[in-house]
Design a protein around this motif. Structure first.
Motif, PDB file in Angstrom:
ATOM      1  N   VAL A  42       0.852  -1.186   0.000  1.00 42.94           N
ATOM      2  CA  VAL A  42       0.000   0.000   0.000  1.00 42.94           C
ATOM      3  C   VAL A  42       0.891   1.242   0.000  1.00 42.94           C
ATOM      4  O   VAL A  42       1.893   1.297   0.718  1.00 42.94           O
ATOM      5  CB  VAL A  42      -0.927   0.040   1.235  1.00 42.94           C
ATOM      6  N   ALA A  61       0.729   5.457   0.474  1.00 44.05           N
ATOM      7  CA  ALA A  61      -0.051   6.638   0.869  1.00 44.05           C
ATOM      8  C   ALA A  61       0.754   7.878   0.520  1.00 44.05           C
ATOM      9  O   ALA A  61       1.970   7.914   0.699  1.00 44.05           O
ATOM     10  CB  ALA A  61      -0.351   6.607   2.366  1.00 44.05           C
ATOM     11  N   SER A 115      -6.296   3.661  -7.180  1.00 44.06           N
ATOM     12  CA  SER A 115      -6.174   4.636  -6.097  1.00 44.06           C
ATOM     13  C   SER A 115      -7.521   5.051  -5.521  1.00 44.06           C
ATOM     14  O   SER A 115      -8.577   4.889  -6.146  1.00 44.06           O
ATOM     15  CB  SER A 115      -5.440   5.882  -6.599  1.00 44.06           C
ATOM     16  N   LYS A 116      -7.448   5.581  -4.322  1.00 44.47           N
ATOM     17  CA  LYS A 116      -8.597   6.194  -3.675  1.00 44.47           C
ATOM     18  C   LYS A 116      -8.114   7.472  -2.997  1.00 44.47           C
ATOM     19  O   LYS A 116      -6.913   7.672  -2.817  1.00 44.47           O
ATOM     20  CB  LYS A 116      -9.216   5.241  -2.650  1.00 44.47           C
ATOM     21  N   ARG A 165     -14.812   6.552  -5.048  1.00 42.67           N
ATOM     22  CA  ARG A 165     -13.401   6.359  -4.707  1.00 42.67           C
ATOM     23  C   ARG A 165     -12.886   7.459  -3.782  1.00 42.67           C
ATOM     24  O   ARG A 165     -11.688   7.550  -3.515  1.00 42.67           O
ATOM     25  CB  ARG A 165     -12.568   6.317  -5.990  1.00 42.67           C
ATOM     26  N   TYR A 223      -9.256   2.377   6.903  1.00 40.26           N
ATOM     27  CA  TYR A 223      -8.570   1.155   6.487  1.00 40.26           C
ATOM     28  C   TYR A 223      -9.484   0.269   5.648  1.00 40.26           C
ATOM     29  O   TYR A 223      -9.062  -0.306   4.644  1.00 40.26           O
ATOM     30  CB  TYR A 223      -8.069   0.395   7.719  1.00 40.26           C
ATOM     31  N   SER A 236      -9.832   1.729   2.278  1.00 40.63           N
ATOM     32  CA  SER A 236      -8.588   1.632   1.518  1.00 40.63           C
ATOM     33  C   SER A 236      -8.173   0.194   1.262  1.00 40.63           C
ATOM     34  O   SER A 236      -7.111  -0.038   0.680  1.00 40.63           O
ATOM     35  CB  SER A 236      -7.467   2.361   2.270  1.00 40.63           C
TER      36      SER A 236
END
Length: 246
Positions: A59, A61, A81-82, A169, A190, A193
């Protein structure tokens, strides 16, 4: 991706991700913005993607805060992606902005927008409607708190101008809920994601001490009403989405 307005709790959220070994976290100033003299604006997206792939992390970020006006573009480019749009009470943000960056920062943020300064993230993708609102209130002798609150408006109106309220998203994160119910909110983040196994340690140190720090901020009635209306609109979307998730 963490997006929204400065001083809204985005650094706190980035710090939460930083504590999780499963996540490679890129702060606002990182190798992803190495070509910008101030190290804020993202590098060309193919280069950003290449650097992210080198991490080999499950992951990734990142906090492209000054690219919040390009959230849809970023989501389209990074296919899996978000985005998490963090919002906070406008008076608290105004107070924090002026305390962190200086009494003139509200005006300094608005001037590039007024001038439609090329290449400046503050003026990037600003709608004519938003620019007209700022022109209505802007003056060189305006109260600094008004200027900081007006900039909060300019950044958060981008949420609706990009129709992010309809984008599955994008997750809204309310600062006040994050600091008062950190385990619940981070668990939701979480889940959104698709990150599993929430380590308890990552929410240690989160406190609600900064809530209502701007309660004594005095704004002109017009700007107060403008910001309150937008805050209530964002909060209504947040509340509705929270109900749906429950």
């Amino acid at each position: 991706m963490i997006v929204g307005c400065q001083r809204s709790g985005t650094t706190m959220l980035s710090g939460i991700f930083e504590k999780d070994w499963k996540i490679k976290n890129f702060s606002e100033k990182s190798i992803l913005s190495s070509s910008d003299p101030k190290r804020l604006r993202l590098d060309p997206l193919p280069e950003v993607l290449k650097k992210m792939h080198r991490t080999n992390a499950p992951v990734v970020a990142l906090k492209p805060l000054v690219e919040s006006q390009n959230t849809v573009k970023l989501l389209d480019y990074f296919k899996n992606s978000k985005a998490i749009w963090v919002f906070r009470n406008y008076k608290d943000v105004a107070a924090s902005n002026l305390k962190k960056f200086g009494r003139n920062n509200g005006m300094n943020n608005l001037r590039p927008l007024i001038e439609n300064k090329p290449g400046n993230w503050r003026s990037d993708k600003v709608s004519e409607k938003t620019r007209a609102v700022v022109n209505q209130f802007f003056s060189e002798d305006m109260v600094q708190e008004d200027a900081a609150a007006l900039f909060w408006y300019c950044r958060n109106i981008l949420f609706f101008e990009q129709d992010l309220q309809s984008n599955k998203r994008v997750l809204l994160c309310k600062y006040e809920d994050l600091v008062t119910h950190p385990k619940t909110i981070v668990k939701e983040i979480y889940s959104f994601s698709a990150v599993h196994d929430l380590p308890e340690k990552i929410i240690s140190g989160i406190h609600a001490g900064s809530i209502s720090k701007g309660k004594n901020v005095k704004l002109s009635p017009e700007i107060d009403h403008l910001c309150e209306s937008l805050y209530n609109k964002i909060n209504a979307v947040y509340t509705e989405k929270t109900k749906l998730n429950n």
